[in-house]
Motif scaffolding. Structure first.
Motif, PDB file in Angstrom:
ATOM      1  N   LYS A 179       0.836  -1.195   0.000  1.00 63.73           N
ATOM      2  CA  LYS A 179       0.000   0.000   0.000  1.00 63.73           C
ATOM      3  C   LYS A 179       0.868   1.241   0.000  1.00 63.73           C
ATOM      4  O   LYS A 179       1.950   1.262   0.583  1.00 63.73           O
ATOM      5  N   ARG A 180       0.363   2.275  -0.662  1.00 60.31           N
ATOM      6  CA  ARG A 180       1.099   3.519  -0.698  1.00 60.31           C
ATOM      7  C   ARG A 180       0.747   4.297   0.553  1.00 60.31           C
ATOM      8  O   ARG A 180      -0.412   4.404   0.932  1.00 60.31           O
ATOM      9  N   SER A 181       1.739   4.879   1.178  1.00 56.40           N
ATOM     10  CA  SER A 181       1.467   5.609   2.404  1.00 56.40           C
ATOM     11  C   SER A 181       2.526   6.677   2.592  1.00 56.40           C
ATOM     12  O   SER A 181       3.667   6.514   2.201  1.00 56.40           O
ATOM     13  N   SER A 182       2.110   7.770   3.217  1.00 56.93           N
ATOM     14  CA  SER A 182       3.103   8.788   3.483  1.00 56.93           C
ATOM     15  C   SER A 182       3.631   8.652   4.905  1.00 56.93           C
ATOM     16  O   SER A 182       4.515   9.370   5.320  1.00 56.93           O
ATOM     17  N   LEU A 183       3.040   7.719   5.657  1.00 54.22           N
ATOM     18  CA  LEU A 183       3.426   7.462   7.049  1.00 54.22           C
ATOM     19  C   LEU A 183       3.244   8.689   7.926  1.00 54.22           C
ATOM     20  O   LEU A 183       3.903   8.845   8.931  1.00 54.22           O
ATOM     21  N   LYS A 184       2.384   9.602   7.516  1.00 53.61           N
ATOM     22  CA  LYS A 184       2.101  10.762   8.365  1.00 53.61           C
ATOM     23  C   LYS A 184       0.597  10.834   8.596  1.00 53.61           C
ATOM     24  O   LYS A 184      -0.179  10.420   7.746  1.00 53.61           O
ATOM     25  N   SER A 185       0.195  11.383   9.690  1.00 57.26           N
ATOM     26  CA  SER A 185      -1.242  11.449   9.953  1.00 57.26           C
ATOM     27  C   SER A 185      -1.893  12.507   9.077  1.00 57.26           C
ATOM     28  O   SER A 185      -1.228  13.354   8.503  1.00 57.26           O
ATOM     29  N   LYS A 186      -3.218  12.448   9.021  1.00 61.30           N
ATOM     30  CA  LYS A 186      -3.956  13.359   8.134  1.00 61.30           C
ATOM     31  C   LYS A 186      -3.690  14.813   8.493  1.00 61.30           C
ATOM     32  O   LYS A 186      -3.555  15.667   7.627  1.00 61.30           O
ATOM     33  N   VAL A 187      -3.590  15.085   9.800  1.00 64.09           N
ATOM     34  CA  VAL A 187      -3.370  16.460  10.257  1.00 64.09           C
ATOM     35  C   VAL A 187      -2.048  16.995   9.695  1.00 64.09           C
ATOM     36  O   VAL A 187      -1.978  18.084   9.135  1.00 64.09           O
ATOM     37  N   VAL A 188      -1.024  16.173   9.874  1.00 68.05           N
ATOM     38  CA  VAL A 188       0.297  16.590   9.412  1.00 68.05           C
ATOM     39  C   VAL A 188       0.297  16.765   7.895  1.00 68.05           C
ATOM     40  O   VAL A 188       0.901  17.686   7.353  1.00 68.05           O
ATOM     41  N   ASN A 234      -2.239  17.544   5.947  1.00 73.08           N
ATOM     42  CA  ASN A 234      -2.946  18.770   5.548  1.00 73.08           C
ATOM     43  C   ASN A 234      -2.062  19.975   5.753  1.00 73.08           C
ATOM     44  O   ASN A 234      -1.991  20.866   4.919  1.00 73.08           O
ATOM     45  N   LYS A 235      -1.354  19.956   6.875  1.00 71.71           N
ATOM     46  CA  LYS A 235      -0.462  21.077   7.167  1.00 71.71           C
ATOM     47  C   LYS A 235       0.596  21.205   6.097  1.00 71.71           C
ATOM     48  O   LYS A 235       0.906  22.288   5.622  1.00 71.71           O
ATOM     49  N   MET A 236       1.137  20.032   5.703  1.00 74.06           N
ATOM     50  CA  MET A 236       2.191  20.060   4.696  1.00 74.06           C
ATOM     51  C   MET A 236       1.631  20.547   3.371  1.00 74.06           C
ATOM     52  O   MET A 236       2.285  21.269   2.640  1.00 74.06           O
ATOM     53  N   ALA A 237       0.418  20.156   3.074  1.00 73.41           N
ATOM     54  CA  ALA A 237      -0.173  20.550   1.796  1.00 73.41           C
ATOM     55  C   ALA A 237      -0.405  22.050   1.757  1.00 73.41           C
ATOM     56  O   ALA A 237      -0.141  22.708   0.753  1.00 73.41           O
ATOM     57  N   THR A 238      -0.876  22.609   2.862  1.00 75.61           N
ATOM     58  CA  THR A 238      -1.128  24.046   2.877  1.00 75.61           C
ATOM     59  C   THR A 238       0.182  24.824   2.896  1.00 75.61           C
ATOM     60  O   THR A 238       0.259  25.933   2.387  1.00 75.61           O
ATOM     61  N   ALA A 239       1.209  24.237   3.469  1.00 74.14           N
ATOM     62  CA  ALA A 239       2.497  24.927   3.505  1.00 74.14           C
ATOM     63  C   ALA A 239       3.211  24.830   2.166  1.00 74.14           C
ATOM     64  O   ALA A 239       4.241  25.467   1.962  1.00 74.14           O
ATOM     65  N   ALA A 286       6.136  19.231  -0.520  1.00 69.36           N
ATOM     66  CA  ALA A 286       5.789  17.986  -1.208  1.00 69.36           C
ATOM     67  C   ALA A 286       5.767  16.858  -0.200  1.00 69.36           C
ATOM     68  O   ALA A 286       6.679  16.705   0.594  1.00 69.36           O
ATOM     69  N   ILE A 287       4.709  16.068  -0.231  1.00 67.07           N
ATOM     70  CA  ILE A 287       4.611  14.960   0.719  1.00 67.07           C
ATOM     71  C   ILE A 287       5.341  13.761   0.120  1.00 67.07           C
ATOM     72  O   ILE A 287       5.084  13.374  -1.006  1.00 67.07           O
ATOM     73  N   GLU A 288       6.230  13.215   0.905  1.00 62.01           N
ATOM     74  CA  GLU A 288       6.987  12.078   0.381  1.00 62.01           C
ATOM     75  C   GLU A 288       6.211  10.791   0.620  1.00 62.01           C
ATOM     76  O   GLU A 288       5.849  10.465   1.749  1.00 62.01           O
ATOM     77  N   TYR A 289       5.941  10.064  -0.438  1.00 61.05           N
ATOM     78  CA  TYR A 289       5.186   8.810  -0.297  1.00 61.05           C
ATOM     79  C   TYR A 289       6.117   7.623  -0.310  1.00 61.05           C
ATOM     80  O   TYR A 289       7.123   7.617  -0.998  1.00 61.05           O
ATOM     81  N   ARG A 290       5.775   6.643   0.461  1.00 63.51           N
ATOM     82  CA  ARG A 290       6.548   5.423   0.469  1.00 63.51           C
ATOM     83  C   ARG A 290       5.585   4.264   0.260  1.00 63.51           C
ATOM     84  O   ARG A 290       4.388   4.391   0.435  1.00 63.51           O
ATOM     85  N   CYS A 291       6.168   3.130  -0.093  1.00 63.58           N
ATOM     86  CA  CYS A 291       5.349   1.948  -0.293  1.00 63.58           C
ATOM     87  C   CYS A 291       5.432   1.120   0.983  1.00 63.58           C
ATOM     88  O   CYS A 291       6.526   0.727   1.395  1.00 63.58           O
ATOM     89  N   LEU A 292       4.288   0.890   1.600  1.00 64.85           N
ATOM     90  CA  LEU A 292       4.259   0.116   2.834  1.00 64.85           C
ATOM     91  C   LEU A 292       3.998  -1.333   2.483  1.00 64.85           C
ATOM     92  O   LEU A 292       3.069  -1.647   1.758  1.00 64.85           O
ATOM     93  N   ILE A 293       4.858  -2.197   2.997  1.00 67.15           N
ATOM     94  CA  ILE A 293       4.698  -3.620   2.705  1.00 67.15           C
ATOM     95  C   ILE A 293       4.524  -4.360   4.008  1.00 67.15           C
ATOM     96  O   ILE A 293       5.341  -4.237   4.914  1.00 67.15           O
ATOM     97  N   ARG A 342       6.836   5.699  -6.537  1.00 67.70           N
ATOM     98  CA  ARG A 342       7.113   6.927  -7.270  1.00 67.70           C
ATOM     99  C   ARG A 342       5.896   7.810  -7.441  1.00 67.70           C
ATOM    100  O   ARG A 342       6.026   8.999  -7.628  1.00 67.70           O
ATOM    101  N   GLY A 343       4.717   7.241  -7.418  1.00 65.29           N
ATOM    102  CA  GLY A 343       3.552   8.090  -7.624  1.00 65.29           C
ATOM    103  C   GLY A 343       2.703   7.573  -8.758  1.00 65.29           C
ATOM    104  O   GLY A 343       3.214   6.954  -9.678  1.00 65.29           O
ATOM    105  N   PRO A 344       1.402   7.824  -8.724  1.00 65.96           N
ATOM    106  CA  PRO A 344       0.499   7.294  -9.750  1.00 65.96           C
ATOM    107  C   PRO A 344       0.653   7.940 -11.110  1.00 65.96           C
ATOM    108  O   PRO A 344       0.011   7.519 -12.070  1.00 65.96           O
ATOM    109  N   GLU A 345       1.506   8.946 -11.248  1.00 66.62           N
ATOM    110  CA  GLU A 345       1.629   9.574 -12.564  1.00 66.62           C
ATOM    111  C   GLU A 345       2.664   8.892 -13.430  1.00 66.62           C
ATOM    112  O   GLU A 345       2.977   9.370 -14.488  1.00 66.62           O
TER     113      GLU A 345
END
Lengths: 120, 103
Positions: A31-40, A42-47, A50-57, B75-78
């Motif tokens: 599953k793809r996950s950023s390993l951060k909670s929704k609050v964090v 949202n804060k990052m998005a408004t700031a 870029a949110i770093e995504y990782r693949c959770l296995i 890497r992302g869905p794009e």
């Protein structure tokens, strides 16, 4: 749930497969996950960060669960090792010979009747 | 719980599902050595696609699908055309099978 580094995770996964040969299943979830909670997040998005995504296995044998998270830099290395482990352990699947068309239709029938027969 | 019979359809629909909602889509694989069965599931908690098999050749195809998902998720869905090349186009070295274009 045990969060491990990449290599220990692969080692544990291997031993999990080995232990489940006689009985039991192995589940692996990706599953793809950023390993951060929704609050964090949202804060990052408004700031504007870029949110770093990782693949959770995650892997489990029903009793024990192990997990690891793979970033874009390690994913190719992990992918290769993971493929090797799977190839080494998925030995009980049947080899199909496509020479006979009859055989493949028989296999299809068997697959269809093994669980619920579907009528289309 | 829909069991898909065609491998290609399963792959296409799961990638579509992932691209539509990358945050909630997950890919699950269950392997039972004692039964010799492999089951794959892709769900976004609204829709669910499943594929089951006992064939070794489908396990090989599954490995390719694993690669696709790893790339998409890390890497992302794009990521473009990962289905065709199996990885991002920038990573793959183009193998040219040209018939004597060398001069």
């Amino acid at each position: 749930m045990v969060l491990l580094q990449l290599d220990p995770f692969l080692n544990e996964l291997t031993s999990m497969f080995e232990r489940s040969t006689e009985t039991g299943s192995v589940w692996v979830t990706l599953k793809r996950s950023s390993l951060k909670s929704k609050v964090v997040r949202n804060k990052m998005a408004t700031a504007g960060e870029a949110i770093e995504y990782r693949c959770l296995i995650r892997a489990t044998n029903g009793k024990k669960t192990i997990s690891t998270s793979v970033g874009p830099k390690d994913h190719q290395r992990f992918q290769a090792s993971y493929a090797t482990i799977l190839k080494a352990h998925m030995t009980s699947l049947k080899k199909r010979e496509r020479k006979d068309k009859k055989k493949s239709s028989e296999a299809d029938k068997r697959e269809g009747t093994s669980k619920r027969p579907k009528k289309s | 719980m829909v069991y898909i019979t065609s491998w290609d359809e399963f792959v296409e629909r799961s990638v579509q599902l992932f691209r539509a909602d990358p945050d909630s889509t997950r890919y699950v694989m269950k392997y039972r050595h004692c039964d010799g069965k492999l089951v794959l599931k892709v769900t976004d908690n609204r829709e669910c696609l499943k594929f089951k098999t006992d064939q070794a050749q489908e396990a090989k195809k599954m490995e390719k699908l694993n690669n696709i998902f790893f790339t998409l998720m890390a890497r992302g869905p794009e990521v473009d055309l990962s289905e065709v090349t199996g990885k991002e186009q920038t990573d793959v070295q183009p193998t040219k099978r040209g018939r004597g274009r060398k001069q």
